[in-house]
Design a protein around this motif. Structure first.
Motif, mmCIF file in Angstrom:
data_model
loop_
_atom_site.group_PDB
_atom_site.id
_atom_site.type_symbol
_atom_site.label_atom_id
_atom_site.label_comp_id
_atom_site.label_asym_id
_atom_site.label_seq_id
_atom_site.Cartn_x
_atom_site.Cartn_y
_atom_site.Cartn_z
ATOM 1 N N ARG A 1 -4.525 -7.831 10.199
ATOM 2 C CA ARG A 1 -5.083 -6.496 9.982
ATOM 3 C C ARG A 1 -5.422 -6.350 8.512
ATOM 4 N NH1 ARG A 1 -2.109 -5.847 6.529
ATOM 5 N NH2 ARG A 1 -2.738 -3.689 6.447
ATOM 6 N N GLY A 2 -6.091 -5.237 8.167
ATOM 7 C CA GLY A 2 -6.560 -5.078 6.791
ATOM 8 C C GLY A 2 -8.019 -5.510 6.737
ATOM 9 N N ALA A 3 -8.812 -4.732 6.000
ATOM 10 C CA ALA A 3 -10.264 -4.896 6.040
ATOM 11 C C ALA A 3 -10.736 -6.326 5.755
ATOM 12 C CB ALA A 3 -10.902 -3.916 5.052
ATOM 13 N N ILE B 1 -9.516 -8.932 8.394
ATOM 14 C CA ILE B 1 -10.236 -8.778 9.661
ATOM 15 C C ILE B 1 -11.615 -9.446 9.546
ATOM 16 C CG2 ILE B 1 -11.389 -7.108 11.161
ATOM 17 C CD1 ILE B 1 -9.133 -5.136 10.563
ATOM 18 N N ARG C 1 -12.336 -3.583 16.345
ATOM 19 C CA ARG C 1 -11.879 -2.478 15.506
ATOM 20 C C ARG C 1 -13.096 -1.912 14.768
ATOM 21 N NH1 ARG C 1 -6.580 -3.093 12.262
ATOM 22 N NH2 ARG C 1 -6.652 -0.858 12.691
ATOM 23 N N CYS D 1 -0.157 2.567 2.903
ATOM 24 C CA CYS D 1 -0.476 1.475 3.832
ATOM 25 C C CYS D 1 -0.276 0.119 3.152
ATOM 26 C CB CYS D 1 -1.885 1.613 4.380
ATOM 27 S SG CYS D 1 -2.197 0.576 5.828
ATOM 28 N N ASN D 2 -0.957 -0.881 3.627
ATOM 29 C CA ASN D 2 -0.872 -2.191 2.974
ATOM 30 C C ASN D 2 -2.270 -2.657 2.626
ATOM 31 O OD1 ASN D 2 -1.156 -5.443 3.654
ATOM 32 N ND2 ASN D 2 0.475 -4.904 2.232
ATOM 33 N N ALA D 3 -2.546 -2.691 1.349
ATOM 34 C CA ALA D 3 -3.802 -3.274 0.865
ATOM 35 C C ALA D 3 -3.421 -4.352 -0.143
ATOM 36 C CB ALA D 3 -4.687 -2.208 0.248
ATOM 37 N N ALA E 1 -3.459 -8.018 3.601
ATOM 38 C CA ALA E 1 -4.614 -7.326 4.182
ATOM 39 C C ALA E 1 -5.926 -8.042 3.870
ATOM 40 C CB ALA E 1 -4.665 -5.891 3.670
ATOM 41 N N PHE E 2 -5.822 -9.109 3.077
ATOM 42 C CA PHE E 2 -7.017 -9.871 2.687
ATOM 43 C C PHE E 2 -6.723 -11.353 2.893
ATOM 44 C CE2 PHE E 2 -7.521 -5.788 0.829
ATOM 45 C CZ PHE E 2 -8.871 -5.563 0.902
ATOM 46 N N GLN F 1 2.861 -0.015 8.029
ATOM 47 C CA GLN F 1 2.423 -1.151 7.214
ATOM 48 C C GLN F 1 3.035 -1.122 5.813
ATOM 49 O OE1 GLN F 1 0.396 0.763 9.059
ATOM 50 N NE2 GLN F 1 -1.373 -0.347 9.826
ATOM 51 N N GLY G 1 -6.257 1.051 -0.899
ATOM 52 C CA GLY G 1 -7.378 0.214 -0.493
ATOM 53 C C GLY G 1 -8.408 1.074 0.217
ATOM 54 N N ALA G 2 -9.325 0.434 0.905
ATOM 55 C CA ALA G 2 -10.328 1.158 1.693
ATOM 56 C C ALA G 2 -10.791 0.249 2.818
ATOM 57 C CB ALA G 2 -11.516 1.551 0.829
ATOM 58 N N ASP G 3 -11.188 0.888 3.902
ATOM 59 C CA ASP G 3 -11.716 0.137 5.036
ATOM 60 C C ASP G 3 -13.233 0.224 5.093
ATOM 61 O OD1 ASP G 3 -9.166 -0.706 6.723
ATOM 62 O OD2 ASP G 3 -8.825 1.256 5.825
ATOM 63 N N ASN H 1 -9.794 5.183 4.727
ATOM 64 C CA ASN H 1 -8.595 4.340 4.560
ATOM 65 C C ASN H 1 -7.559 4.829 5.567
ATOM 66 O OD1 ASN H 1 -7.325 2.164 3.031
ATOM 67 N ND2 ASN H 1 -5.896 3.713 2.314
ATOM 68 N N LYS H 2 -6.431 4.173 5.596
ATOM 69 C CA LYS H 2 -5.371 4.483 6.568
ATOM 70 C C LYS H 2 -5.085 5.977 6.625
ATOM 71 C CE LYS H 2 -3.855 2.140 8.777
ATOM 72 N NZ LYS H 2 -4.432 1.948 10.127
HETATM 73 O O1 MRU Z 1 -4.942 -0.590 10.544
HETATM 74 P P1 MRU Z 1 -4.880 -1.600 9.440
HETATM 75 O O2 MRU Z 1 -3.515 -2.052 9.082
HETATM 76 O O3 MRU Z 1 -5.856 -2.737 9.643
HETATM 77 O O4 MRU Z 1 -5.411 -0.741 8.256
HETATM 78 C C1 MRU Z 1 -6.045 -1.287 7.188
HETATM 79 C C2 MRU Z 1 -5.258 -1.070 6.026
HETATM 80 O O5 MRU Z 1 -4.399 -1.870 5.726
HETATM 81 C C3 MRU Z 1 -5.458 0.083 5.185
HETATM 82 O O6 MRU Z 1 -6.238 1.098 5.607
HETATM 83 C C4 MRU Z 1 -5.719 -0.424 3.806
HETATM 84 O O7 MRU Z 1 -5.273 0.494 2.923
HETATM 85 C C5 MRU Z 1 -7.150 -0.803 3.565
HETATM 86 S S1 MRU Z 1 -7.555 -2.325 4.208
HETATM 87 C C6 MRU Z 1 -7.324 -3.323 2.860
#
Ligand code: MRU
Length: 366
Positions: free
Chosen positions: A54-56, A59, A94, A164-166, A170-171, A203, A242-244, A254-255
């Motif tokens: 997970r994480g932009a 993904i 997603r 959340c987790n950025a 997440a990368f 997260q 972070g940002a999605d 973002n989350k």
């Molecule tokens: O639902 P997730 O865990 O995929 O959400 C993404 C995230 O981890 C956050 O929104 C994050 O802050 C941005 S993605 C790097």
């Protein structure tokens, strides 16, 4: 990043068999560190949908490797139809993070007659490598902001709140919001992180706290609703999330819960930064509230919670009455006016169309 003395990325091809994608199973963290194999488009679809990854950025990289597996799976006479079907399957996993569709489309450009599977593999590899490098550079730019704040704190730690987790999980590596923290910490700046637990999937509690702990960055886990109180009492020097997906005018998805932190930051004069690689910009969208698709996930994620019992078993328990229904929006949009600045691998800019186009002339990624 290092885990048990070994350097890991979050996704890679198996060294002895390049038809297998390997990932860190994020569903097992923080209680176990597991690597799992993905051998088909269906495996990748499930890994993204069910949040093994997970994480932009991750993904996006997973989808890129998924398209490489799609090329391996595609029939000779039906190659084009097969890969288009796989692209649609992966894109539908997603909806909110722009990196996913961006990566699939970038793969599709190369998946034309005459391109070898090896060349397709190299494009997926390039997407993963670029994600890691962009995050590394985000860290260098963002660390300068932290150093400026540190200079005014006379040796006291800079208190940074994140939601959340950025981080690197997440990368592909380094992370977006956490990369500046790692860079500042590694260069000797004292930082302390307030980690929002980030209900419903936690997260922050399970991933951000785990990452920061591994890297030796001082931190405290806080309930999601504590941030406003800490800001009122001068206990937060800056927020980095972070940002999605970020629109060309600077609105940032973002989350879920990020927006509330941004509003509290403005009210308390706490700088609020959003860190993202270029692949998270959506230059075709302007108004984030109206245009960014917000994923609604299974209500079970709100009704139940999982964790480790005192005896060490992992269990899931229900936290509401049997008959209570729930809703579960995964993301919210923070309007640009709440954002002090955007930190990308290109540098730091204002969250506005003018600021963003200053870093990305013509509204295109470099
Ligand atoms: O639902 P997730 O865990 O995929 O959400 C993404 C995230 O981890 C956050 O929104 C994050 O802050 C941005 S993605 C790097």
């Amino acid at each position: 990043m290092n885990v048990n003395g070994r350097r890991y990325r979050t996704i890679w091809l198996k060294e002895t068999d390049h038809t297998v994608v390997q990932i860190i199973n994020q569903l097992a963290l923080p209680h176990a560190f597991e690597i799992i194999d993905l051998r088909s488009v269906e495996d990748v679809r499930r890994a993204i949908k069910d949040m093994y990854v997970r994480g932009a950025g991750l993904i996006g990289a997973a989808a890129a490797y998924g398209m490489y597996l799609a090329a391996l799976e595609a029939g000779e006479g039906t190659f084009e139809a097969d890969i288009l079907r796989s692209a649609a399957i992966l894109k539908n996993t997603r909806p909110t993070a722009s990196n996913l569709a961006w990566a699939v489309d970038r793969m599709l450009i190369k998946m034309v007659p005459g391109t070898s599977v090896e060349e397709i593999r190299l494009v997926a590899q390039a997407i993963a490598d670029e994600d890691a490098d962009s995050c590394r550079r985000i860290g260098l730019h963002g660390a300068e902001i932290i150093k400026t704040i540190a200079a005014k704190k006379k040796g006291e730690a800079v208190n940074i709140l994140t939601h959340c987790n950025a981080g690197w999980l997440a990368f592909v590596d380094y992370g977006s919001a956490l990369s500046p923290l790692y860079a500042a910490h590694d260069s000797g700046v004292k930082v302390h992180v307030w980690v929002d637990e980030t209900r419903p999937r936690n997260q922050g509690a399970s991933l951000t706290a785990w990452e920061l702990g591994r890297h030796g960055v001082p931190h405290d886990l806080i309930p999601d609703n504590a941030g406003g109180h800490l800001m009122q009492h001068g206990m937060v020097d800056m927020v980095i999330t972070g940002a999605d997906r970020v629109t060309r005018c600077g609105d940032a998805a973002n989350k879920i819960g990020t927006y509330l932190k941004a509003v509290a930051s403005k009210e308390n004069n706490v700088p609020f930064y959003v860190a993202l690689p270029s692949s998270t910009f959506d230059f075709n969208m302007r108004d984030g509230l109206k245009e960014i698709p917000i994923e609604e996930r299974d209500a079970a994620e709100v009704r139940y919670i999982s964790g480790k019992t005192k005896s060490g078993a992992i269990e899931t328990v229900q936290i509401c009455p049997d008959s209570t229904s729930a809703r579960n929006w995964g993301f919210d949009v923070t309007p640009a006016r709440y954002i002090t600045g955007l930190i990308s691998e290109q540098g730091i800019c204002e969250a506005s169309e003018q600021g963003i186009l200053g870093l990305y002339p013509g509204g295109t990624r470099t």
